[in-house]
Design a protein around this motif. Structure first.
Motif, PDB file in Angstrom:
ATOM      1  N   ILE A   1      -2.208  -4.534  -0.560  1.00 13.27           N
ATOM      2  CA  ILE A   1      -3.448  -4.364  -1.314  1.00 13.27           C
ATOM      3  C   ILE A   1      -3.546  -5.506  -2.319  1.00 13.27           C
ATOM      4  CG2 ILE A   1      -4.665  -2.888  -2.978  1.00 13.27           C
ATOM      5  CD1 ILE A   1      -4.440  -1.349  -0.468  1.00 13.27           C
TER       6      ILE A   1
ATOM      7  N   TRP B   1      -7.538  -6.026   1.308  1.00  7.31           N
ATOM      8  CA  TRP B   1      -6.271  -5.630   1.918  1.00  7.31           C
ATOM      9  C   TRP B   1      -5.957  -6.517   3.108  1.00  7.31           C
ATOM     10  CZ3 TRP B   1     -10.846  -3.440   3.077  1.00  7.31           C
ATOM     11  CH2 TRP B   1     -11.140  -3.203   4.419  1.00  7.31           C
TER      12      TRP B   1
ATOM     13  N   ALA C   1       0.830  -1.204   0.000  1.00  5.45           N
ATOM     14  CA  ALA C   1       0.000   0.000   0.000  1.00  5.45           C
ATOM     15  C   ALA C   1       0.864   1.253   0.000  1.00  5.45           C
ATOM     16  CB  ALA C   1      -0.923   0.005   1.213  1.00  5.45           C
TER      17      ALA C   1
ATOM     18  N   GLU D   1      -5.438  -6.598  -5.749  1.00  3.42           N
ATOM     19  CA  GLU D   1      -6.198  -6.084  -6.888  1.00  3.42           C
ATOM     20  C   GLU D   1      -6.476  -7.241  -7.826  1.00  3.42           C
ATOM     21  OE1 GLU D   1      -3.531  -3.069  -8.341  1.00  3.42           O
ATOM     22  OE2 GLU D   1      -4.382  -1.550  -6.989  1.00  3.42           O
TER      23      GLU D   1
ATOM     24  N   ASP E   1      -3.374   5.299  -0.902  1.00  6.30           N
ATOM     25  CA  ASP E   1      -4.419   4.282  -0.694  1.00  6.30           C
ATOM     26  C   ASP E   1      -5.183   4.490   0.612  1.00  6.30           C
ATOM     27  OD1 ASP E   1      -3.859   2.607  -3.021  1.00  6.30           O
ATOM     28  OD2 ASP E   1      -2.026   2.010  -1.955  1.00  6.30           O
TER      29      ASP E   1
ATOM     30  N   PHE F   1      -9.582  -2.770  -7.002  1.00  6.14           N
ATOM     31  CA  PHE F   1      -9.357  -3.028  -5.574  1.00  6.14           C
ATOM     32  C   PHE F   1     -10.235  -4.195  -5.133  1.00  6.14           C
ATOM     33  CE2 PHE F   1     -10.679  -2.185  -1.165  1.00  6.14           C
ATOM     34  CZ  PHE F   1      -9.445  -2.213  -0.535  1.00  6.14           C
TER      35      PHE F   1
ATOM     36  N   ARG G   1      -3.430  -6.091   6.657  1.00  4.99           N
ATOM     37  CA  ARG G   1      -2.497  -5.263   7.420  1.00  4.99           C
ATOM     38  C   ARG G   1      -2.057  -6.035   8.648  1.00  4.99           C
ATOM     39  NH1 ARG G   1      -5.395  -2.926  11.635  1.00  4.99           N
ATOM     40  NH2 ARG G   1      -7.578  -2.482  11.178  1.00  4.99           N
TER      41      ARG G   1
ATOM     42  N   LEU H   1      -8.811   2.779   1.899  1.00 10.27           N
ATOM     43  CA  LEU H   1      -8.801   1.799   2.987  1.00 10.27           C
ATOM     44  C   LEU H   1      -9.673   2.250   4.148  1.00 10.27           C
ATOM     45  CD1 LEU H   1      -5.039   0.835   2.890  1.00 10.27           C
ATOM     46  CD2 LEU H   1      -6.971  -0.600   2.205  1.00 10.27           C
TER      47      LEU H   1
ATOM     48  N   VAL I   1       1.064  -2.905   5.119  1.00 11.62           N
ATOM     49  CA  VAL I   1      -0.271  -3.024   4.534  1.00 11.62           C
ATOM     50  C   VAL I   1      -0.090  -3.454   3.083  1.00 11.62           C
ATOM     51  CG1 VAL I   1      -2.452  -1.871   3.993  1.00 11.62           C
ATOM     52  CG2 VAL I   1      -1.148  -1.155   6.013  1.00 11.62           C
TER      53      VAL I   1
END
Length: 158
Positions: free
Chosen positions: A54, A64, A23, A56, A27, A61, A66, A31, A52
């Motif tokens: 992401i 995610w 990320a 896709e 972003d 998107f 984290r 988020l 973090v």
């Protein structure tokens, strides 16, 4: 770790469209529109630390992941979230495997996460090799299960 590095996820079979990237600060607004469990300043901080990722799919998107560090030395996945339309396709499992691989590359031998005892996620993590190692009862909330996975054991089992 560069925020602009795009990583293709070989962890997700039959989903050639899946891309996992670190990320970037740009972003954060997206988020935060989905994630109400973290403050904007904390999110910006962990994005800066490269914690973090992401997901896709076909340039859109999809979700995610984290993480932070439990006891300042063990990666702890704080959030794994896929948008509804991307669930049930193996993307979540592939995303977790990607994260585990990254943590092993960084020299960690164990990873952790948690889930409420009344959520299906505990079964998802069990299928991925996570073991329940404890838990606690937050006031007014369901019992929270703490799960752990030994990455060095998995490496030996391959």
């Amino acid at each position: 770790m560069s925020g602009t590095t795009i990583r293709f996820c070989e962890c997700i079979p039959d989903n050639k469209c899946a891309v996992i990237r670190t990320a970037e600060l740009s972003d954060a607004e997206l988020l935060l529109s989905f994630d109400r469990h973290i403050s904007p300043s904390e999110l910006e901080s962990i994005i800066g630390l490269g914690r973090v990722f992401i997901l896709e799919c076909e340039g859109r998107f999809a979700g995610w992941l984290r993480y932070g560090l439990f006891w300042d030395n063990t990666p702890f996945m704080n959030m794994l979230f896929l948008l509804e339309e991307y669930r049930g396709r193996g993307l979540g499992a592939g995303f977790v495997k990607f994260w585990e691989r990254k943590m092993a590359e960084y020299g960690y031998s164990e990873v952790m996460t948690s889930t409420a005892s009344d959520e299906y996620a505990q079964h998802f993590y069990n299928r991925l090799g996570y073991m329940t190692v404890g838990g606690f009862a937050p006031s007014g909330e369901p019992f929270e299960l703490i799960l752990s996975k030994n990455l060095s054991q998995e490496k030996r089992d391959r």
